[in-house]
Design a protein around this motif. Structure first.
Motif, PDB file in Angstrom:
ATOM      1  N   GLY A  96       0.875  -1.191   0.026  1.00 35.40           N
ATOM      2  CA  GLY A  96      -0.110   0.006   0.090  1.00 35.40           C
ATOM      3  C   GLY A  96       0.799   1.281   0.114  1.00 35.40           C
ATOM      4  N   PRO A 149      -2.316  -2.922  -1.324  1.00 37.84           N
ATOM      5  CA  PRO A 149      -2.298  -2.785   0.185  1.00 37.84           C
ATOM      6  C   PRO A 149      -2.476  -3.945   0.845  1.00 37.84           C
ATOM      7  CG  PRO A 149      -4.250  -1.854  -0.831  1.00 37.84           C
ATOM      8  CD  PRO A 149      -3.368  -2.336  -2.008  1.00 37.84           C
ATOM      9  N   GLY A 186      -1.219   3.284   3.403  1.00 40.03           N
ATOM     10  CA  GLY A 186      -2.612   3.218   2.483  1.00 40.03           C
ATOM     11  C   GLY A 186      -3.108   4.613   2.524  1.00 40.03           C
ATOM     12  N   THR A 232      -7.810  -2.241   3.606  1.00 39.94           N
ATOM     13  CA  THR A 232      -7.073  -1.025   3.382  1.00 39.94           C
ATOM     14  C   THR A 232      -7.274  -0.563   1.927  1.00 39.94           C
ATOM     15  OG1 THR A 232      -5.511  -1.789   5.058  1.00 39.94           O
ATOM     16  CG2 THR A 232      -4.553  -0.141   3.611  1.00 39.94           C
ATOM     17  N   ALA A 262      -5.417   1.969  -1.194  1.00 43.80           N
ATOM     18  CA  ALA A 262      -4.159   2.568  -1.292  1.00 43.80           C
ATOM     19  C   ALA A 262      -4.131   2.759  -2.924  1.00 43.80           C
ATOM     20  CB  ALA A 262      -3.101   1.497  -1.045  1.00 43.80           C
ATOM     21  N   SER A 282      -7.456  -3.701  -0.357  1.00 38.47           N
ATOM     22  CA  SER A 282      -6.739  -5.013   0.005  1.00 38.47           C
ATOM     23  C   SER A 282      -7.822  -6.120   0.552  1.00 38.47           C
ATOM     24  CB  SER A 282      -5.913  -4.758   1.251  1.00 38.47           C
ATOM     25  OG  SER A 282      -6.778  -4.395   2.392  1.00 38.47           O
TER      26      SER A 282
END
Length: 1707
Positions: free
Chosen positions: A476, A503, A529, A574, A576, A581
């Motif tokens: 990330g 991420p 992130g 997450t 990013a 993710s």
């Protein structure tokens, strides 16, 4: 032959004897004498010839036409050539011709006599009868001679001259004397008409006295003495050689022949022509050393021989040894294709030679040579990123020296197309690139964090790779990659666009209830992130409870009003960049409610279960978790999960005797309610495995038991015996498992009971019993019995017990062989039937109950038996062997007793191991008898002995020797006395050659030597001595010896011309021999060269593998055993090997050849060198050198000649030659060339002093002096002394040299550098303006560096009038800031690259009269009905000059009242595609001056009527829609690119103007057609008028085309006029600069701008007409791989790198 009677002109010759004067009479006409007088001197040169005709007749005149001249001498007389003029042909009779042939012999005495008679008669005349004119010039000594002497520059002759005698005389006599010694050297005489004479064959440089005597008639002679000196001879064999130091030269020469006063040495530095040294030396000097000279420089030495005021010189040139520069650096200076070498101290060499080697490609190298004075050189066109090795050497003439070296890299090129992409993993990125051209060592890939720019990773990648992956990155995160090409210390980098790693979900987190049944708190760890997404679900029945999005920095979330005891799941992902993710899944429960009324009880005597019960609370979810713990240790025993519907549970499998506590809570997920507790005890178990054992001590018992399962509080032990029922009661800890009861009675029985106690409960074990151990017996003993087979065992009783066991063990076994039981109270027991001489062990065991106690072990022996059948045997003179048989039974060992016979003999005892039945007795006295006894031993007992006797034998003598005493017939024998007893010795001598013969001699027992005599020479013998004692004998060993041999005779050695072998021969010796030893010795060797052995029959031998060319000595030795007889030494030589690697080299010398060779294998005395002429094969030189010499130089050879060399090795009488080698002496060339430049044809004439001996091997070369490029190469022809190089380029320097080749050698003259002068400039033209004019000119093809101009007003009115000078690089110039209407004189000349200046060319140029803008009459533009702008001749006045052009200016600026001059340079393109609001739309020639009858009264212009597309010139393009325009009319009295003279009307009002929608298509089309027709007609008239006027304005664009191409090419601005130029450009609101800028718009329009004009990139251009070219634009990194995202409106601009200039490599 003399024949003056031939018609025409002829020449004949005849010979005279060498007499001073001849007079001939020619009787070819009657009554006349014709005289021919010839004067000669000893050298045979005739000086004057006269023909006298006394009677002037026709016939005499015919003969008077005869002319006589001298031709030559032949040693026998004077050869005279006679020429006859054209006279009538007369055929003479043959007798007259024959008579004339005899004239030299027959008439010569007569004529001499006649001449003397005439002179004698004249002497008799009186004074007044003599010639009065002659008397007037005589003095008292006779006539004045005015003698002068001169050497005419000759060293071996003097030339005398004098005036002609004023009166008759007989001739002159001359005498030559040496002035110093007054010695007469030469005499000479000439005729009276002679006025000169030459003395030849004189010594150079010598002063002479010369006496000249005029021989007059009547003996009135007159003499004069003069002094003259010959020119001295120059020094010979002049050599100027270098010394050990670079600053010295050694001059040497041979003494000049003749006289001299001394020498003057002048040393000149050739390059500067400066006199370096001037030395005067005495006449005996033959050498001089010049010191403190410049290293690596060429010097010329002139040695002048001085004699009086005359001198003779000879010159030679030589170089001093060069010195290499001390410091060498090689730098790239940030260039990827060049390296700059720099060095210091270059004055120590003439040439510097550089070799640049590519270390990657060894075959690639660059060689450069530079002259001294240069301190740097740049190698171009190199490979980028490549290591190079630079080596420098210097040379001066033919001398060379190696210098330092350096290594450097070129800068590598930056990688291209650098991309950083996500490889699909959360922690990995992949960077890729394209390899640039060139080389590099490796790539350095650097990964930076995108936000901070911090370098995180560095990776080294091989040079041939184009990608690299980074792993283990932070998920990330945004990264940027730099790819750097590394070459040595240099780097070139490229940057990628940024990229994100995928991420990852937060690595950890929690979802906690915080003790609340209705609240959950989510919390997680921060990861890289840009933010998070959180979602809360129920798990039993999945349902979304809450969804949240959070920014980076938030890591917790609180959920409220949740259901108690419920399982929830929270998913956190997450974010990013563009990636999300996988989620982090957090799960948890809300808190549950606890149970009530909990109880725990033991129902009955249960040892394994407890019963728990409770009541369920109202409400709540989840289940119950019960934990059963040990009350004491709080150790969890059992965990149970119980549903909400149950109210009791039974815990099984519990530990007996242990107290338990039940904790019960309500459970929901990981959370529990407050704890409810209850406790009770389990029933204990009785101990098991109870034992009561006795210890080794007879007074104690050990009680032990196994701990029963479960717990207990303590153990209770009840211990007693039959005699004491309540002996002991003991309480002990719950973990105890044993107890020892002490101080009990041995051998007695006891009872034990063990019980376990737990809380209120008790459990007992079974009753057990045990005995204590009895005591061990003491004082046990064993002794032998009445027989060897019996033992008796006894002991002493102690303690209580039942019985005794007697156990008998054999010593050789651990098993019991006898076991006897006896009752308590017995103290002794006999044991029979045992083995005699054996060792036994006895133990007595006492028994009490199950226990047994052994006593200590007792040891006893039985008596051994006597050995059987003893036997004694003699082994040697001091050794006896004793043997016996072993008896039955066993024993420990034997004992042997030895003693000599006789009453006083001593006895010795020798132990023998029990396994042996023999022994050898050593060290006995020879010849002696001994008594021997043997018996057996066992423990303390021994058997009876067995006896016998034995005798030793006598010993032989020792140290027996048999020696040769030096005699060939005697041997001496000796020995040492034998120990022991003996009767006598017997001596035996054996003949080994021939075998079988022997001689015996007996001597007494005390003898120790004996002589054997009468033996043959060279024979081998063996001797032996025998000791005799009774019937026994002892014989000694044999010993051998030889009698001495006799030497060989007639030894000789010879060589059959082999380099490695020698033959030897001899006559055998007259004796018996073993053989011959052949030894070969070499001269100077420390060891024997060769050694061999041959049989006694051999008479010759050949030694092989010897050293060639060595002297050897041979020695032959007769051998008889160890004895030798030498015959003396003889010697001879092996043939030498020829020399190896023979070379012959001139080493740059004209008259020298240096020979070198490697010594061959082996030895030699020396070498013989023979030098032959290669052509005829005759010997040129011959010499011999010592063997240590490996080089030799032949001197005084012929230059340019091929020689053959033969080198021979010498060894004794032998001579072996190597293969001939050849070489040439260095060719001789003239050192100086004479050059003349022929200006008219640009040619160079080269000449030299004399023809060369081998011109076909010589070439005259012409090359460019700047870059050493050969331009012409001419091979000489025979007798050629001149050559002309034509078609040369003026302004250049050319180098000329003459080189000759002999074989592989080349010799060159001094290089002459000649500049070629420039011609004058041609076609100089001047194109004037008001304050400036433009000049251009031409010049024939030349190499021009610059043009120099001088400008001044003309005519000059002031002596101090200033003259302006400037220099330009092109054949044109612009002179500005002049005075209008003035005349200027311009002087111009060209300057070549060689610095030469061409002839001056002058011209006169006048500036134009100042032109003013036209005055404005009507300030407001008018429009017609079609909205066209009306241009009227009444709008502007022509009082300031004729109006040349009209224009229409368009603007959208509502606040602009009147156009400014800078608007004239703006175009429709600038407005339509750019940001300009005003521009010049129309520019037309004045249409009102063609013809009054046809000229229009007004000119309508439709604005916006042309289709201009992207044309950037002046164009009437379409207007923008929905835009308000205003118009202004412009009038030009002069339109050009420098300073247009223009006036403008005011802009039209906004309501009077038109917008772009007003012009309909028909109107526009009609207007365009009319405009085009009108312009065509006007253009035609203007063109006709232009042809009539023939006006030329070079550099100014024609008036008719000015509308379309207002572009000017600017020239460099002279620094002295920059201020005026700037002020002129800055005037009128920087109008000049605006105009210059507009002109630049036309530059480079043909270059491609595809990327800049792409529709995607148009919005990125600030100005649509200022675009970067495709090949110079700045390229950015692609943004996320998007095409065309690398574009920016920017160009790379190369800067001029110089000192105090811009910073290099910046843009």
């Amino acid at each position: 032959m003399f024949s003056p009677f031939l018609s025409g002109t002829h020449t004949h010759s005849f010979t005279f004897s060498p007499t001073p004067t001849y007079a001939f009479a020619l009787p070819n006409a009657p009554d006349t004498y014709r005289h021919l007088e010839i004067a000669s001197n000893p050298s045979g040169c005739c000086r004057q010839f006269e023909c006298h005709c006394p009677d002037v007749t026709d016939e005499c005149r015919k003969f008077a036409g005869v002319a006589v001249r001298t031709a030559a001498t032949n040693g026998r007389g004077l050869i005279v050539a006679v020429s006859t003029s054209a006279v009538p042909s007369l055929q003479p009779p043959w007798h007259q011709m024959l008579l004339l042939l005899l004239l030299p012999m027959a008439w010569a005495p007569l004529l001499v006599r006649l001449q003397s008679l005439i002179e004698d008669d004249r002497c008799n005349q009186t004074h007044w009868q003599r010639n009065p004119a002659a008397a007037e010039v005589d003095d008292e000594n006779g006539p004045l001679l005015n003698v002068s002497v001169s050497n005419h520059g000759h060293s071996d002759s003097l030339f005398l001259t004098w005036n002609k005698l004023s009166r008759e005389g007989q001739g002159f006599s001359l005498s030559l004397y040496v002035s110093e010694t007054n010695t007469l050297l030469q005499n000479g005489s000439v005729g009276s008409n002679a006025t000169s004479f030459r003395f030849q064959g004189l010594l150079p440089g010598t002063q002479y006295s010369i006496e000249v005597t005029a021989l007059l008639s009547c003996a009135q002679n007159s003499s004069r003495t003069v002094t003259g000196q010959t020119v001295p001879s120059p020094a010979k064999d002049v050599i100027l050689s270098t010394q050990s130091t670079p600053s010295e030269l050694e001059a040497s020469w041979s003494e000049a022949p003749g006289g001299k006063d001394g020498y003057r040495l002048a040393l000149y530095h050739t390059e500067s022509q400066a006199l370096a040294r001037n030395v005067t030396l005495p006449k005996g000097a033959t050498n001089f050393r010049f010191e403190r000279l410049l290293a690596g420089s060429k010097y010329a030495l002139r040695i002048t021989t001085l004699a009086g005021h005359f001198s003779a010189s000879t010159s030679i040139q030589q170089w001093t040894t060069p010195i290499a520069p001390k410091a060498l650096t090689l730098q790239s200076r940030r260039s990827n294709s060049s390296l700059t070498a720099s060095w210091a101290s270059t004055e120590g060499a003439e040439w510097l030679h550089f070799t640049l080697q590519n270390l990657r490609i060894p075959t690639e190298s660059i060689t450069v040579s530079t002259r001294k004075g240069v301190d740097s050189y740049t190698f171009q066109n190199l490979q980028p990123g490549t290591p190079y090795f630079l080596k420098v050497s210097v040379s001066a003439g033919h001398y060379e020296a190696d210098g330092p070296n350096a290594t450097a890299y070129t800068y590598p090129l930056s990688p291209t197309s650098v991309n950083l992409v996500n490889s699909g993993k959360s922690n990995a990125l992949k960077v890729s690139w394209e390899s640039p051209a060139g080389e590099r060592e490796f790539y350095l890939v650097t990964l930076q964090e995108g936000k901070s720019g911090t370098a995180l990773r560095n990776a080294t990648v091989a040079a041939h790779h184009t990608h690299h992956g980074f792993r283990g990155l932070t998920p990330g995160t945004r990264y940027i990659a730099w790819v750097t090409a590394v070459a040595g210390p240099h780097r070139a980098s490229s940057k990628s666009a940024s990229a994100w790693t995928y991420p990852v979900a937060p690595p950890g987190g929690s979802l906690s209830s915080q003790g609340n049944a209705h609240v959950l708190h989510a919390q997680w760890q921060e990861v890289a992130g840009t933010g998070y997404i959180a979602a809360l679900y129920t798990t039993e029945r999945p349902m979304l409870v809450q969804n949240d999005s959070l920014s980076k920095g938030n890591s917790s979330l609180r959920y409220e009003q949740l259901s108690p005891g419920t399982h929830f799941a929270c998913e956190i992902s997450t974010v990013a960049g563009p990636y999300i993710s996988l989620p982090l899944r957090l799960m948890n429960w809300t808190y549950p409610l606890p149970p009530t009324h909990l109880s725990l009880r033991n129902e009955g005597h249960s040892t394994r279960s407890l019963h728990a019960s409770w009541k369920n609370p109202s409400g709540g979810k989840g289940h119950y978790l019960g934990t059963l713990l040990e009350t004491k240790s709080q150790l969890e025993i059992q965990n149970v999960t119980i549903g909400k519907g149950r109210t009791s549970i039974i815990f099984e499998g519990l530990v007996p005797g242990r107290q338990y506590t039940l904790k019960m809570v309500g459970v929901a997920g990981p959370f529990q309610s407050p704890v409810q507790t209850a406790s009770d005890w389990m029933y204990p178990l009785a101990p098991s495995g109870v034992t009561l054992t006795s210890s080794k001590q007879s007074s104690s018992l050990v009680a032990s038991w196994n701990l029963p399962p479960g717990d207990r509080d303590q153990f209770f032990l009840r211990f007693y015996s039959q005699q004491h029922p309540l002996l002991r009661n003991i309480t002990m800890g719950p973990s105890m498992q044993n107890f020892t009861f002490q101080e009990l009675l041995p051998g007695r029985q006891y009872f034990l009971e063990v019980a376990a106690l737990a809380g209120p409960y008790r459990a007992s074990s079974l009753l057990i019993s045990a005995w204590t151990y009895p005591q061990s017996l003491a004082n046990v003993s064993v002794r032998s019995g009445q027989t060897p087979q019996q033992l008796i065992v006894s002991w002493m009783e102690s303690g209580q017990g039942r019985e005794y066991w007697i156990q008998l063990y054999s010593d050789e076994s651990l098993s019991v062989i006898r076991n006897l039981s006896v009752p308590h109270g017995t103290a002794q027991v006999p044991i029979d039937g045992l083995v005699a001489g054996a060792r036994y062990r006895v133990e007595i065991v006492s028994r009490a109950g199950p226990h047994y106690v052994s006593s200590r072990t007792a040891i006893g022996y039985t008596v051994p038996l006597m050995p059987l059948s003893l036997l004694v045997t003699r082994l040697s003179s001091s050794t006896l062997s004793v043997q016996w048989k072993a008896p039955a039974g066993q024993r420990d060992s034997y004992m042997v007793s030895v003693s000599e016979e006789g009453p006083a003999a001593t006895r010795s005892h020798i132990p023998v191991e029990k396994t042996s039945t023999n022994i050898t007795l050593v060290g006995l006295t020879p010849g002696t008898c001994y008594l021997i006894a043997v018996w057996s031993l066992a423990g303390p007992y021994n058997s009876a002995s067995r006896n016998s006797t034995g005798c030793t034998a006598p010993t032989a003598p020792v140290n027996l020797t048999l020696r040769n005493t030096g005699s060939s017939s005697v041997l001496f024998m000796a020995w040492s006395e034998a120990p022991g007893r003996k009767d006598f010795y017997r001596l035996i001598l054996y003949y080994l050659m021939p075998p079988g013969m022997e001689r015996v001699q007996v001597v007494g027992p005390g003898s120790q030597d004996f002589n054997w005599t009468g033996l043959p020479a060279g024979s081998q013998y063996a001797a032996q001595v025998v000791t005799v004692k009774g019937q026994m004998e002892a014989v000694s060993s044999f010993i051998t010896e030889w009698t001495s041999p006799l030497p060989a005779t007639s030894v000789q050695m010879w060589n059959e011309r082999s380099p490695t072998s020698l033959q030897v021969a001899w006559t055998p010796a007259p004796s018996r021999l073993h053989g011959y030893e052949l030894n070969l010795y070499c001269s100077g060797c420390r060891f024997t060269a060769a050694q061999d052995f041959v049989g006694r029959e051999a008479t010759n031998f050949t030694f092989l593998g010897l050293t060639p060319g060595a002297r050897y000595w041979f020695e032959i030795i007769s051998l008889s055993g160890p004895y030798r007889a030498s015959a003396g030494n003889v010697s001879d030589w092996t043939c030498p090997l020829p020399p190896q690697a023979v070379t012959l080299s001139n080493k740059g010398h004209l008259d020298q050849l240096s020979a070198a060779w490697e010594p061959p294998a082996g030895e030699q005395e020396g070498y013989m060198l023979t030098l032959y002429y290669a052509g005829p094969g005759t010997v040129a030189a011959k010499t011999s050198v010592q063997k240590r010499v490996k080089t030799f130089t032949f001197l005084s050879l012929l230059p340019g000649t091929k020689y053959l060399l033969e080198v021979s090795s010498l060894a004794g009488p032998y001579r072996i030659s190597a293969r001939n080698v050849s070489d040439w002496t260095y060719p001789s060339v003239p050192r100086k060339l004479s050059t003349v430049v022929e200006k008219s044809i640009s040619a160079l004439s080269v000449s030299w002093g004399k023809p060369l001996s081998k011109p076909e091997h010589c070439q005259l070369q012409l090359w460019h002096a700047g870059n050493s490029t050969i331009l012409q190469n001419h091979t000489l022809t025979p007798w050629q002394v001149q050559h002309v190089f034509q078609d040369l380029v003026p302004g250049r320097n050319y180098s000329v040299s003459l080189s000759c080749i002999s074989g592989t050698y080349k010799s060159s003259s001094e290089t002459v550098v000649m500049p070629i002068e420039l011609p004058e400039v041609k076609n100089l033209q001047c194109f004037p303006d008001v304050t400036s004019f433009f000049l251009n000119w031409t010049i024939p093809e030349s190499d021009i560096k610059a043009y120099e101009l001088a400008v001044e007003k003309f005519p000059r009115r002031d002596l101090h009038q200033s003259i302006h000078h400037l220099a330009v690089s092109r054949a044109e110039a612009t002179l500005a800031e002049l005075t209008s209407g003035s005349s200027y004189q311009i002087v111009i000349n060209a300057v070549g690259r060689n610095g030469m200046r061409g002839p001056l060319v002058t011209t006169i140029c006048n500036t134009s009269v100042e032109v003013l803008p036209p005055p404005v009459l009507a300030d407001i533009p008018e429009f017609d009905a079609n909205a066209r702008v009306i241009i009227s001749p009444d709008t502007f006045s022509e009082e300031n000059g004729r109006i040349e052009y009209y224009g229409v200016v368009v603007t959208t600026n509502e606040s602009l009242l009147r156009p400014t001059q800078d608007i004239v340079s703006r175009t429709w393109y600038d407005h339509y595609y750019g940001q300009e609001d005003s521009y010049l739309a129309v520019l037309v020639p004045n249409p009102f001056h063609f013809n009054e009858s046809t000229s229009p009264k007004a000119w309508p212009v439709a604005v916006g009527s042309e289709e201009c597309l992207h044309l950037q010139k002046t164009c009437n393009g379409k207007l923008k829609t929905d835009t308000q325009y205003r118009f202004s009319i412009a009038a030009f009295t002069r339109y050009n690119q420098w300073s247009p003279k223009v006036s403008f009307t005011a802009f039209s009002a906004a309501d009077a103007s038109v917008d772009s929608a007003m012009f309909s298509a028909p109107i526009v089309a009609g207007a365009i057609m009319g405009f085009l027709l009108t312009v065509t007609a006007i253009a035609g008239l203007v063109y006709v008028k232009h042809l009539k006027s023939r006006r030329k304005e070079k550099g100014d664009i024609p008036q008719e085309m000015a509308t379309y191409s207002p572009r000017n090419i600017h020239r460099p601005i002279p620094i002295q006029s920059f201020r005026q130029y700037y002020e002129a450009r800055a005037a009128n609101a920087n109008q000049g600069f605006f105009q210059d800028f507009e002109e630049l718009k036309e530059v480079g329009k043909e270059q491609p701008k595809t990327e800049a004009e792409h529709p995607v990139n148009i919005s990125k251009n600030r100005y649509p007409h200022v675009l970067p070219y495709d090949y110079t634009r700045v390229k950015l990194n692609l943004l996320d791989g998007e095409p065309h995202s690398d574009y920016i409106n920017a160009n790379f601009v190369p800067l001029h790198v110089k000192e105090l200039g811009y910073i290099p490599h910046t843009w």
